[in-house]
Every structure is written in structure tokens, then in C-alpha cells.
Design a protein around this motif. Structure first.
Motif: not given
Ligand SMILES: C[S@@+](CC[C@H](N)C(=O)[O-])C[C@H]1O[C@@H](n2cnc3c(N)ncnc32)[C@H](O)[C@@H]1O
Length: 282
Positions: A59, A83, A109
Motif C-alpha cells: 500500500a 498499491d 494487498a
């Protein structure tokens, strides 16, 4: 009937919001070491990154942490930033001069897995966005080398981050479902116990959590309010537009009242609690 949390709608919304917000987030916050971004250096320091290390920054947004990591690992190391927001990654690529040992990838993620083993995995202000945070942590653990290190930072409980809560609590009085039920909140790991719990559930060891209170200064309540309205993402704006002008005025007044305890001579000085955790795979 109580509405259930809609995982797919949440994901879509997060991607839309961060694609829209990334450029101004970068300009106003991430590229400056101010307010909560004073934690970026601390996170990198606690992760004890050495020259030659392979690091994954989850992220990574526009690359605030990634940039500092790259300096630490040097030419013999390697850094990957991931991300879910395409626009955030675009800025990260532009802001970080192209190097052979640096890569940025668009990836959620919750579905990220690397065969490559990393020495260190970092995640600044990302964990609370993942609905299934413990699953993410378990997967990340598999991507670490034997003595690999996890380094995470999160925002503190809502009362310790009035930058978010003063306006949000005022809006919620008038739009109770402003945040749909079950939505992961920014402060869900905002105290030591909650943060430890989610990381130890993924069976990480040697967990250490440090707390910091940074400050974030704003020239006046008008600046605070006008910037909120100016920079808020479209889906949020749509919800705010359901309020009548009178209701909106009341929200503003309530938000102003909520900021008074942080106001001196018209200037706002917000405290901003941040928790930084480090843990080891073994
Ligand atoms: C507050 S920003 C932090 C960005 C960066 N780490 C920093 O400190 O500047 C949160 C980031 O989390 C990303 N994000 C949210 N959910 C994600 C997910 N499931 N997978 C990957 N990134 C996600 C957003 O796109 C956004 O860039």
C-alpha cells in the motif's frame, strides 16, 4: 433490516477514491514530512533497513516510504512498492527516478503473493483499509525470509486523530450511515492491544509497538473546513450533497465546536497519534 458489509462495493470505492485523491494526497501530505508523515522516517529507522536488503512496501501510495527505503538499501538492494490505486502508482513512478532496483506494481494487498523472499516488509497507513487484515499479514509472512521483519504504522484511535474525527463525527450526526455498516475504519488498530492482536494472530514474533503524538497545524477553521470540502473525494461529496443548506450549516457549526479545544488564537493545532509496530517472522 440491517445492511451487510458489501465487500466488492467497498473495494471498488477504495480504488475510485484513491485514484481520485492520490495527486492531492501527494501534494498536500505524502511528499512533505509534516504531521503524521513525520512517522515515515521513524518507520524506516525501526525497520533497520541495511544496504543490500530486499524490501516490499505494501500500500505504498505515491511512494513516500518507498523513496526513503531506496536510499537505505543502496544499489546492492532492491525495493518493490505495491498499491491498489493505479494513479498512486503512476505518481510513485514519476516521483522516484527510474532505477533498475526499484519497481512499482498495481496490486491488491489481499491478493498479493511473491515467490521472492524479502528481508523487510513495510506498510504505512494501509493495514486498516484491508477488510481481512489478518489474512494479508499471514500472506506477507510467507513472503519474508526466515528472520524477516515487518514494520507497520497506523493512525491512533479516533479521539487521538481529531483531524479526521472532528468533521466526521459532525457529519455522522446528520447522515448516520455516512460510513456504511461494517466498513473498516481508519482507527480499528488505533491502540496497542488491537494492533498487537492482529499481528500476533498472524503468528509474528518479537512484536514491539511505539506510540507517537505528532502535531498538524492549520491556520484557521475556515481553512480546515474549506479544504475538506475542496479535497473530499466524489463519492463522499455525493453523500454530503444530500444535506440541505441548513443542515450543512449545522454540520459546519458542530465541526467548528469540535475543533475549539484544539484552537488557540484562531489557529488549530491538532494532535495526531501514530502507532509504529515492528515484528519478526521468527
Ligand atoms: C493513506 S494511503 C498511504 C500510502 C503510503 N503508504 C503513504 O504512507 O504515503 C493508503 C493507501 O492504501 C492503498 N490501499 C487501500 N487498500 C488497498 C489494498 N487492498 N491493497 C493495496 N493498497 C491498498 C490506497 O490506494 C492508498 O494508496
Amino acid at each position: 433490516m440491517k445492511k451487510k458489509f458489501d465487500y466488492n462495493a467497498y473495494k471498488k470505492n477504495i480504488i475510485n477514491i484513491w485514484n481520485e485523491v492520490a495527486p492531492r494526497y501527494h501534494k498536500r501530505f505524502a511528499q512533505k514530512d509534516i504531521g503524521p508523515f513525520q512517522s515515515t522516517s521513524k518507520l524506516v529507522e525501526f525497520a533497520k533497513i541495511k544496504p543490500g536488503d530486499k524490501v516490499l512496501d505494501i500500500a505504498c501510495g505515491t511512494g513516500a516510504v518507498t523513496k526513503k527505503i531506496l536510499k537505505k538499501v543502496g544499489l546492492s538492494g532492491m525495493v518493490i512498492g505495491t498499491d491498489v490505486s493505479f494513479n498512486a502508482i503512476k505518481i510513485a513512478k514519476k516521483w522516484n527516478v527510474h532505477k533498475n532496483n526499484l519497481d512499482f506494481l498495481v496490486a491488491d494487498a489481499e491478493n498479493t503473493f511473491f515467490q521472492k523472499k524479502f528481508d523487510i516488509i513495510t506498510c504505512q497507513y494501509g493495514l486498516f483499509f484491508f477488510p481481512n487484515a489478518s489474512k494479508v499479514l499471514m500472506n506477507l509472512k510467507k513472503c519474508l525470509k526466515k528472520n524477516g521483519v515487518l514494520a507497520i504504522s497506523v493512525h491512533g484511535d479516533k479521539d487521538t486523530v481529531p483531524f479526521f474525527s472532528t468533521i466526521l463525527e459532525a457529519i455522522k450526526k446528520f447522515i448516520p450511515d455516512f460510513i456504511p455498516p461494517g466498513t473498516p475504519t481508519f482507527d480499528r488498530f488505533g491502540n496497542k492491544q488491537a494492533l498487537r492482536k492482529v499481528v500476533s494472530a498472524a503468528k509474528f514474533k518479537k512484536i514491539k509497538v511505539k506510540e507517537y503524538v505528532f502535531t498538524y497545524n492549520i491556520d484557521s477553521f475556515s481553512d480546515f473546513w474549506n479544504n475538506y470540502l475542496r479535497y473530499v473525494a466524489k463519492p463522499v461529496k455525493v453523500k454530503l450533497n444530500t444535506l440541505s443548506p441548513t443542515e450543512m450549516k449545522k454540520v459546519k457549526e458542530l465541526a467548528r465546536k469540535n475543533t475549539l479545544r484544539y484552537t488557540d488564537n484562531g489557529k488549530i493545532v491538532f494532535p495526531w497519534k501514530v502507532l509504529i509496530l515492528t515484528a519478526s517472522k521468527t
